[in-house]
Write a protein that holds these residues in place. Structure first.
Motif, PDB file in Angstrom:
ATOM      1  N   GLY A  61       0.825  -1.219   0.000  1.00  0.00           N
ATOM      2  CA  GLY A  61       0.000   0.000   0.000  1.00  0.00           C
ATOM      3  C   GLY A  61       0.850   1.256   0.000  1.00  0.00           C
ATOM      4  O   GLY A  61       0.556   2.233  -0.700  1.00  0.00           O
ATOM      5  N   THR A  62       1.925   1.240   0.754  1.00  0.00           N
ATOM      6  CA  THR A  62       2.864   2.367   0.768  1.00  0.00           C
ATOM      7  C   THR A  62       3.608   2.436  -0.559  1.00  0.00           C
ATOM      8  O   THR A  62       3.821   3.521  -1.101  1.00  0.00           O
ATOM      9  N   GLN A  63       3.959   1.281  -1.114  1.00  0.00           N
ATOM     10  CA  GLN A  63       4.613   1.259  -2.423  1.00  0.00           C
ATOM     11  C   GLN A  63       3.725   1.932  -3.470  1.00  0.00           C
ATOM     12  O   GLN A  63       4.212   2.701  -4.300  1.00  0.00           O
ATOM     13  N   GLN A  64       2.425   1.652  -3.423  1.00  0.00           N
ATOM     14  CA  GLN A  64       1.495   2.243  -4.389  1.00  0.00           C
ATOM     15  C   GLN A  64       1.435   3.757  -4.251  1.00  0.00           C
ATOM     16  O   GLN A  64       1.433   4.480  -5.243  1.00  0.00           O
ATOM     17  N   VAL A  65       1.405   4.247  -2.995  1.00  0.00           N
ATOM     18  CA  VAL A  65       1.385   5.694  -2.763  1.00  0.00           C
ATOM     19  C   VAL A  65       2.670   6.329  -3.289  1.00  0.00           C
ATOM     20  O   VAL A  65       2.629   7.333  -3.998  1.00  0.00           O
ATOM     21  N   LEU A  66       3.807   5.744  -2.965  1.00  0.00           N
ATOM     22  CA  LEU A  66       5.085   6.313  -3.395  1.00  0.00           C
ATOM     23  C   LEU A  66       5.232   6.264  -4.912  1.00  0.00           C
ATOM     24  O   LEU A  66       5.698   7.231  -5.530  1.00  0.00           O
ATOM     25  N   THR A  67       4.803   5.171  -5.533  1.00  0.00           N
ATOM     26  CA  THR A  67       4.847   5.051  -6.987  1.00  0.00           C
ATOM     27  C   THR A  67       4.000   6.138  -7.644  1.00  0.00           C
ATOM     28  O   THR A  67       4.419   6.753  -8.629  1.00  0.00           O
ATOM     29  N   LYS A  68       2.822   6.383  -7.087  1.00  0.00           N
ATOM     30  CA  LYS A  68       1.917   7.415  -7.612  1.00  0.00           C
ATOM     31  C   LYS A  68       2.607   8.784  -7.635  1.00  0.00           C
ATOM     32  O   LYS A  68       2.364   9.595  -8.528  1.00  0.00           O
ATOM     33  N   HIS A  69       3.493   9.019  -6.673  1.00  0.00           N
ATOM     34  CA  HIS A  69       4.202  10.295  -6.586  1.00  0.00           C
ATOM     35  C   HIS A  69       5.570  10.251  -7.276  1.00  0.00           C
ATOM     36  O   HIS A  69       6.332  11.207  -7.178  1.00  0.00           O
ATOM     37  N   GLY A  70       5.878   9.134  -7.943  1.00  0.00           N
ATOM     38  CA  GLY A  70       7.151   9.011  -8.641  1.00  0.00           C
ATOM     39  C   GLY A  70       8.339   8.898  -7.698  1.00  0.00           C
ATOM     40  O   GLY A  70       9.444   9.321  -8.035  1.00  0.00           O
ATOM     41  N   ILE A  71       8.118   8.333  -6.516  1.00  0.00           N
ATOM     42  CA  ILE A  71       9.160   8.232  -5.493  1.00  0.00           C
ATOM     43  C   ILE A  71       9.734   6.824  -5.476  1.00  0.00           C
ATOM     44  O   ILE A  71       8.998   5.843  -5.366  1.00  0.00           O
ATOM     45  N   ASP A  72      11.051   6.739  -5.587  1.00  0.00           N
ATOM     46  CA  ASP A  72      11.757   5.456  -5.578  1.00  0.00           C
ATOM     47  C   ASP A  72      11.874   4.926  -4.148  1.00  0.00           C
ATOM     48  O   ASP A  72      12.382   5.614  -3.270  1.00  0.00           O
ATOM     49  N   TYR A  73      11.413   3.720  -3.918  1.00  0.00           N
ATOM     50  CA  TYR A  73      11.497   3.091  -2.593  1.00  0.00           C
ATOM     51  C   TYR A  73      12.361   1.827  -2.634  1.00  0.00           C
ATOM     52  O   TYR A  73      12.427   1.083  -1.664  1.00  0.00           O
ATOM     53  N   SER A  74      13.054   1.612  -3.741  1.00  0.00           N
ATOM     54  CA  SER A  74      13.761   0.345  -3.947  1.00  0.00           C
ATOM     55  C   SER A  74      14.854   0.087  -2.908  1.00  0.00           C
ATOM     56  O   SER A  74      15.181  -1.072  -2.634  1.00  0.00           O
ATOM     57  N   GLN A  75      15.416   1.140  -2.331  1.00  0.00           N
ATOM     58  CA  GLN A  75      16.472   0.955  -1.330  1.00  0.00           C
ATOM     59  C   GLN A  75      15.942   0.939   0.102  1.00  0.00           C
ATOM     60  O   GLN A  75      16.710   0.720   1.036  1.00  0.00           O
ATOM     61  N   MET A  76      14.647   1.195   0.268  1.00  0.00           N
ATOM     62  CA  MET A  76      14.081   1.254   1.624  1.00  0.00           C
ATOM     63  C   MET A  76      13.910  -0.148   2.202  1.00  0.00           C
ATOM     64  O   MET A  76      13.331  -1.021   1.561  1.00  0.00           O
ATOM     65  N   ARG A  77      14.404  -0.316   3.419  1.00  0.00           N
ATOM     66  CA  ARG A  77      14.230  -1.567   4.170  1.00  0.00           C
ATOM     67  C   ARG A  77      13.989  -1.213   5.625  1.00  0.00           C
ATOM     68  O   ARG A  77      14.648  -0.310   6.179  1.00  0.00           O
ATOM     69  N   ALA A  78      13.071  -1.922   6.257  1.00  0.00           N
ATOM     70  CA  ALA A  78      12.734  -1.650   7.652  1.00  0.00           C
ATOM     71  C   ALA A  78      13.945  -1.890   8.544  1.00  0.00           C
ATOM     72  O   ALA A  78      14.658  -2.880   8.389  1.00  0.00           O
ATOM     73  N   ARG A  79      14.161  -0.948   9.460  1.00  0.00           N
ATOM     74  CA  ARG A  79      15.232  -1.085  10.436  1.00  0.00           C
ATOM     75  C   ARG A  79      14.717  -0.620  11.790  1.00  0.00           C
ATOM     76  O   ARG A  79      13.745   0.134  11.878  1.00  0.00           O
ATOM     77  N   LEU A  80      15.392  -1.038  12.822  1.00  0.00           N
ATOM     78  CA  LEU A  80      15.017  -0.717  14.192  1.00  0.00           C
ATOM     79  C   LEU A  80      15.739   0.549  14.642  1.00  0.00           C
ATOM     80  O   LEU A  80      16.938   0.709  14.390  1.00  0.00           O
ATOM     81  N   ILE A  81      15.017   1.433  15.306  1.00  0.00           N
ATOM     82  CA  ILE A  81      15.654   2.619  15.863  1.00  0.00           C
ATOM     83  C   ILE A  81      16.626   2.185  16.959  1.00  0.00           C
ATOM     84  O   ILE A  81      16.376   1.195  17.665  1.00  0.00           O
ATOM     85  N   GLY A  82      17.731   2.896  17.078  1.00  0.00           N
ATOM     86  CA  GLY A  82      18.724   2.587  18.101  1.00  0.00           C
ATOM     87  C   GLY A  82      19.118   3.824  18.885  1.00  0.00           C
ATOM     88  O   GLY A  82      18.771   4.950  18.513  1.00  0.00           O
ATOM     89  N   GLN A  83      19.849   3.637  19.947  1.00  0.00           N
ATOM     90  CA  GLN A  83      20.303   4.750  20.789  1.00  0.00           C
ATOM     91  C   GLN A  83      21.081   5.789  19.979  1.00  0.00           C
ATOM     92  O   GLN A  83      20.920   6.988  20.204  1.00  0.00           O
ATOM     93  N   ASP A  84      21.917   5.328  19.037  1.00  0.00           N
ATOM     94  CA  ASP A  84      22.729   6.250  18.241  1.00  0.00           C
ATOM     95  C   ASP A  84      21.875   7.218  17.429  1.00  0.00           C
ATOM     96  O   ASP A  84      22.320   8.335  17.130  1.00  0.00           O
TER      97      ASP A  84
END
Length: 157
Positions: free
Chosen positions: A55-78
Motif C-alpha cells: 500500500g505504501t509502495q502504491q502511494v510512493l509510486t503514484k508520486h514518482g518516489i523510488d522506494y527500492s532501497q528502503m528496508r525496515a530497520r530498528l531505531i537505536g540509541q545512536d
C-alpha cells in the motif's frame, strides 16, 4: 550544515517509509537535497529488512518516489545523537521513543501531525490496520509540508 530527520512508526513498512519518501520528494523539489538528510525506522522488530508495504509502495509510486532501497530497520540509541529530528506517527510511537531517548539527547522529538496544526487528526493512523492508505497519504503529506516549512524557518533555508 545538514539537518537530519528520522521518521519512526511501529514497523517501518507503512507510515514512516511513506513519510521518508514524501518528505524527500518535497526536500528535492525545494532544492535542499544537500542540506537535509532523511531516514526512517521502527520501534518494533518484526519487519526488519522488509521493503515498504504494498500500500505504501502504491502511494510512493503514484508520486514518482523510488522506494527500492528502503528496508525496515530498528531505531537505536545512536539515532538520538545522529539525527536532529525524530518524528513519530502516534502516541504509542512517542511513548516508545521517549523511553528510548537518552537523558542527554537534545533531539527534537515530536509527532508528525504537530507540524500540521490545521488538521483535525493529531496522529497518523496505521494503514496496516485501517487499510486506508489514502488518509495516511493525506496526513503524511500535510505533516511533511509543515515540517519542511518549520525546518526552513529555523535554519534559514
Amino acid at each position: 550544515m545538514v539537518v537530519r530527520v528520522l521518521f519512526v512508526c511501529l514497523g517501518n513498512i507503512c507510515r514512516s517509509p511513506m513519510a521518508e519518501g514524501m518528505f524527500r520528494a518535497k526536500v528535492n523539489a525545494a532544492g535542499l537535497t544537500d542540506q537535509i538528510r532523511i531516514d526512517s525506522a521502527a520501534t518494533g522488530n518484526w519487519n526488519l529488512g522488509n521493503p515498504p508495504h504494498r500500500g505504501t509502495q502504491q502511494v510512493l509510486t503514484k508520486h514518482g518516489i523510488d522506494y527500492s532501497q528502503m528496508r525496515a530497520r530498528l531505531i537505536g540509541q545512536d539515532d538520538f545523537s545522529d539525527f536532529d529530528y525524530v518524528i513519530g506517527m502516534d502516541g504509542s510511537n512517542m511513548a516508545d521513543l521517549e523511553a528510548l531517548k537518552p537523558l542527554d539527547s537534545d533531539v527534537v522529538l515530536k509527532k508528525l501531525m504537530d507540524f500540521a496544526p490545521d488538521e483535525t487528526e493529531s496522529e497518523v493512523p496505521d494503514p496496516y490496520y485501517t487499510g486506508n492508505f489514502e488518509e495516511t497519504e493525506r496526513l503524511v503529506s500535510a505533516g511533511c509540508e509543515g515540517l519542511l516549512q518549520a525546518i526552513r524557518e529555523k535554519f534559514d533555508m
